[in-house]
Design a protein around this motif. Sequence first.
Motif, PDB file in Angstrom:
ATOM      1  N   ARG A   1       0.559  -2.347  -6.536  1.00 30.60           N
ATOM      2  CA  ARG A   1       0.334  -3.713  -6.449  1.00 30.60           C
ATOM      3  C   ARG A   1       0.593  -4.067  -4.999  1.00 30.60           C
ATOM      4  O   ARG A   1       1.576  -4.037  -4.557  1.00 30.60           O
ATOM      5  CB  ARG A   1       1.471  -4.566  -7.512  1.00 30.60           C
ATOM      6  N   LEU A   2      -0.673  -4.611  -4.472  1.00 26.48           N
ATOM      7  CA  LEU A   2      -0.551  -5.359  -3.361  1.00 26.48           C
ATOM      8  C   LEU A   2      -0.240  -6.676  -3.480  1.00 26.48           C
ATOM      9  O   LEU A   2      -0.464  -7.571  -4.130  1.00 26.48           O
ATOM     10  CB  LEU A   2      -1.970  -5.157  -2.806  1.00 26.48           C
TER      11      LEU A   2
ATOM     12  N   GLN B   1      -3.273  -6.244  -8.507  1.00 24.95           N
ATOM     13  CA  GLN B   1      -2.814  -5.245  -9.353  1.00 24.95           C
ATOM     14  C   GLN B   1      -3.716  -4.286  -9.493  1.00 24.95           C
ATOM     15  O   GLN B   1      -5.161  -4.609  -9.915  1.00 24.95           O
ATOM     16  CB  GLN B   1      -2.262  -6.014 -10.730  1.00 24.95           C
ATOM     17  N   MET B   2      -3.928  -2.998  -9.089  1.00 26.04           N
ATOM     18  CA  MET B   2      -4.669  -1.934  -9.094  1.00 26.04           C
ATOM     19  C   MET B   2      -4.135  -0.980 -10.064  1.00 26.04           C
ATOM     20  O   MET B   2      -3.133  -0.338  -9.737  1.00 26.04           O
ATOM     21  CB  MET B   2      -4.826  -1.546  -7.513  1.00 26.04           C
ATOM     22  N   ASN B   3      -5.112  -0.708 -11.036  1.00 23.58           N
ATOM     23  CA  ASN B   3      -4.787   0.397 -12.142  1.00 23.58           C
ATOM     24  C   ASN B   3      -5.791   1.170 -12.184  1.00 23.58           C
ATOM     25  O   ASN B   3      -7.045   1.011 -11.766  1.00 23.58           O
ATOM     26  CB  ASN B   3      -4.410  -0.419 -13.369  1.00 23.58           C
ATOM     27  N   SER B   4      -5.635   2.467 -12.682  1.00 22.19           N
ATOM     28  CA  SER B   4      -6.614   3.448 -13.041  1.00 22.19           C
ATOM     29  C   SER B   4      -7.391   3.880 -11.359  1.00 22.19           C
ATOM     30  O   SER B   4      -8.505   3.868 -11.664  1.00 22.19           O
ATOM     31  CB  SER B   4      -7.749   3.005 -14.074  1.00 22.19           C
ATOM     32  N   LEU B   5      -6.540   3.915 -10.596  1.00 24.13           N
ATOM     33  CA  LEU B   5      -6.889   4.107  -9.172  1.00 24.13           C
ATOM     34  C   LEU B   5      -7.880   5.562  -9.114  1.00 24.13           C
ATOM     35  O   LEU B   5      -7.517   6.538  -9.813  1.00 24.13           O
ATOM     36  CB  LEU B   5      -5.796   4.157  -8.186  1.00 24.13           C
TER      37      LEU B   5
ATOM     38  N   SER C   1      -4.297 -12.301  -8.532  1.00 23.43           N
ATOM     39  CA  SER C   1      -3.561 -13.522  -9.048  1.00 23.43           C
ATOM     40  C   SER C   1      -2.712 -14.286  -7.881  1.00 23.43           C
ATOM     41  O   SER C   1      -2.741 -13.512  -6.704  1.00 23.43           O
ATOM     42  CB  SER C   1      -2.561 -12.928 -10.053  1.00 23.43           C
ATOM     43  N   ARG C   2      -2.220 -15.118  -8.114  1.00 23.02           N
ATOM     44  CA  ARG C   2      -1.386 -16.021  -6.938  1.00 23.02           C
ATOM     45  C   ARG C   2      -0.258 -16.555  -7.600  1.00 23.02           C
ATOM     46  O   ARG C   2      -0.306 -17.126  -8.857  1.00 23.02           O
ATOM     47  CB  ARG C   2      -2.365 -16.916  -6.350  1.00 23.02           C
ATOM     48  N   ASP C   3       0.591 -16.860  -6.792  1.00 23.10           N
ATOM     49  CA  ASP C   3       1.884 -17.659  -7.137  1.00 23.10           C
ATOM     50  C   ASP C   3       1.998 -18.723  -6.048  1.00 23.10           C
ATOM     51  O   ASP C   3       2.383 -18.492  -4.677  1.00 23.10           O
ATOM     52  CB  ASP C   3       3.174 -16.851  -7.299  1.00 23.10           C
ATOM     53  N   ASN C   4       1.632 -20.070  -6.203  1.00 19.72           N
ATOM     54  CA  ASN C   4       1.388 -20.712  -5.087  1.00 19.72           C
ATOM     55  C   ASN C   4       2.772 -21.412  -4.653  1.00 19.72           C
ATOM     56  O   ASN C   4       3.131 -21.715  -3.463  1.00 19.72           O
ATOM     57  CB  ASN C   4       0.446 -21.998  -5.426  1.00 19.72           C
ATOM     58  N   ALA C   5       3.742 -21.322  -5.667  1.00 15.83           N
ATOM     59  CA  ALA C   5       5.198 -21.744  -5.198  1.00 15.83           C
ATOM     60  C   ALA C   5       5.728 -20.674  -4.073  1.00 15.83           C
ATOM     61  O   ALA C   5       6.408 -20.920  -3.301  1.00 15.83           O
ATOM     62  CB  ALA C   5       5.975 -21.670  -6.436  1.00 15.83           C
ATOM     63  N   LYS C   6       5.273 -19.265  -4.159  1.00 13.17           N
ATOM     64  CA  LYS C   6       5.693 -18.423  -3.192  1.00 13.17           C
ATOM     65  C   LYS C   6       4.770 -18.132  -2.159  1.00 13.17           C
ATOM     66  O   LYS C   6       4.810 -17.169  -1.367  1.00 13.17           O
ATOM     67  CB  LYS C   6       5.705 -17.069  -4.346  1.00 13.17           C
ATOM     68  N   ASN C   7       3.619 -18.691  -1.984  1.00 16.73           N
ATOM     69  CA  ASN C   7       2.534 -18.787  -1.158  1.00 16.73           C
ATOM     70  C   ASN C   7       2.076 -17.294  -1.219  1.00 16.73           C
ATOM     71  O   ASN C   7       1.793 -16.565   0.183  1.00 16.73           O
ATOM     72  CB  ASN C   7       3.055 -18.812   0.224  1.00 16.73           C
ATOM     73  N   THR C   8       1.920 -16.482  -2.212  1.00 18.89           N
ATOM     74  CA  THR C   8       1.511 -15.202  -2.224  1.00 18.89           C
ATOM     75  C   THR C   8       0.357 -14.924  -3.050  1.00 18.89           C
ATOM     76  O   THR C   8       0.225 -15.522  -4.335  1.00 18.89           O
ATOM     77  CB  THR C   8       2.865 -14.566  -2.804  1.00 18.89           C
ATOM     78  N   VAL C   9      -0.316 -14.041  -2.741  1.00 18.07           N
ATOM     79  CA  VAL C   9      -1.733 -13.491  -3.717  1.00 18.07           C
ATOM     80  C   VAL C   9      -1.303 -12.150  -3.878  1.00 18.07           C
ATOM     81  O   VAL C   9      -0.809 -11.283  -3.259  1.00 18.07           O
ATOM     82  CB  VAL C   9      -2.903 -13.961  -3.050  1.00 18.07           C
TER      83      VAL C   9
ATOM     84  N   GLY D   1       0.858  -1.222   0.105  1.00 13.90           N
ATOM     85  CA  GLY D   1      -0.091  -0.085  -0.049  1.00 13.90           C
ATOM     86  C   GLY D   1       0.896   1.521  -0.050  1.00 13.90           C
ATOM     87  O   GLY D   1       1.940   1.093   0.155  1.00 13.90           O
ATOM     88  N   GLY D   2       0.178   2.305  -0.251  1.00  9.73           N
ATOM     89  CA  GLY D   2       0.851   3.744  -0.236  1.00  9.73           C
ATOM     90  C   GLY D   2      -0.063   4.750  -0.665  1.00  9.73           C
ATOM     91  O   GLY D   2      -0.959   4.711  -1.008  1.00  9.73           O
ATOM     92  N   LEU D   3       0.572   5.871  -0.860  1.00 11.92           N
ATOM     93  CA  LEU D   3       0.060   7.104  -1.568  1.00 11.92           C
ATOM     94  C   LEU D   3       0.339   7.200  -2.913  1.00 11.92           C
ATOM     95  O   LEU D   3       1.402   7.163  -3.569  1.00 11.92           O
ATOM     96  CB  LEU D   3       0.547   8.340  -0.769  1.00 11.92           C
ATOM     97  N   VAL D   4      -0.882   7.318  -3.913  1.00  9.50           N
ATOM     98  CA  VAL D   4      -0.640   7.315  -5.139  1.00  9.50           C
ATOM     99  C   VAL D   4      -1.686   8.374  -5.668  1.00  9.50           C
ATOM    100  O   VAL D   4      -2.757   8.658  -5.276  1.00  9.50           O
ATOM    101  CB  VAL D   4      -0.887   5.972  -6.025  1.00  9.50           C
ATOM    102  N   GLN D   5      -1.465   8.932  -6.875  1.00 11.58           N
ATOM    103  CA  GLN D   5      -2.333  10.092  -7.567  1.00 11.58           C
ATOM    104  C   GLN D   5      -3.371   9.044  -8.313  1.00 11.58           C
ATOM    105  O   GLN D   5      -3.177   7.862  -8.676  1.00 11.58           O
ATOM    106  CB  GLN D   5      -1.545  10.836  -8.398  1.00 11.58           C
TER     107      GLN D   5
END
Length: 120
Positions: free
Chosen positions: A18-19, A81-85, A70-78, A8-12
């Motif tokens: 990408r979380l 991707q957030m665009n046009s915020l 999306s997810r990468d099960n090999a990295k245990n990560t989901v 997370g963070g500050l974006v215009q």
Amino acid sequence: VQLQASGGGLVQAGGSLRLSCVVSGRIHNRYNMGWFRQAPGKEREFVAAITRAGISTSYSDSVKGRFTISRDNAKNTVYLQMNSLKPEDSAVYLCVGDTKEVGRRMDGYWGQGTLVTVSS
């Protein structure tokens, strides 16, 4: 099981973030994974979900076409991707893992959340 969200963070407005959510303590691919968000003074809102193997995804109408889970099960990560915020996307974003439900009814293991702030 523990879920650790970050990114997370500050974006215009119009920008992207990408979380990430890393799952530890249990086998990641046993869980359907999802993202919810909660803005100050508002109820928690479903954002997106993905099934165990990553075959199926679902989105709320408010983010469809702009966000991608999306997810990468090999990295245990989901990922989310957030665009046009938009400013109305500002909230604490929380990841969740659920062995049964996928979608709005998810309520299993929750991460601590990561704050997204979109300036106009």
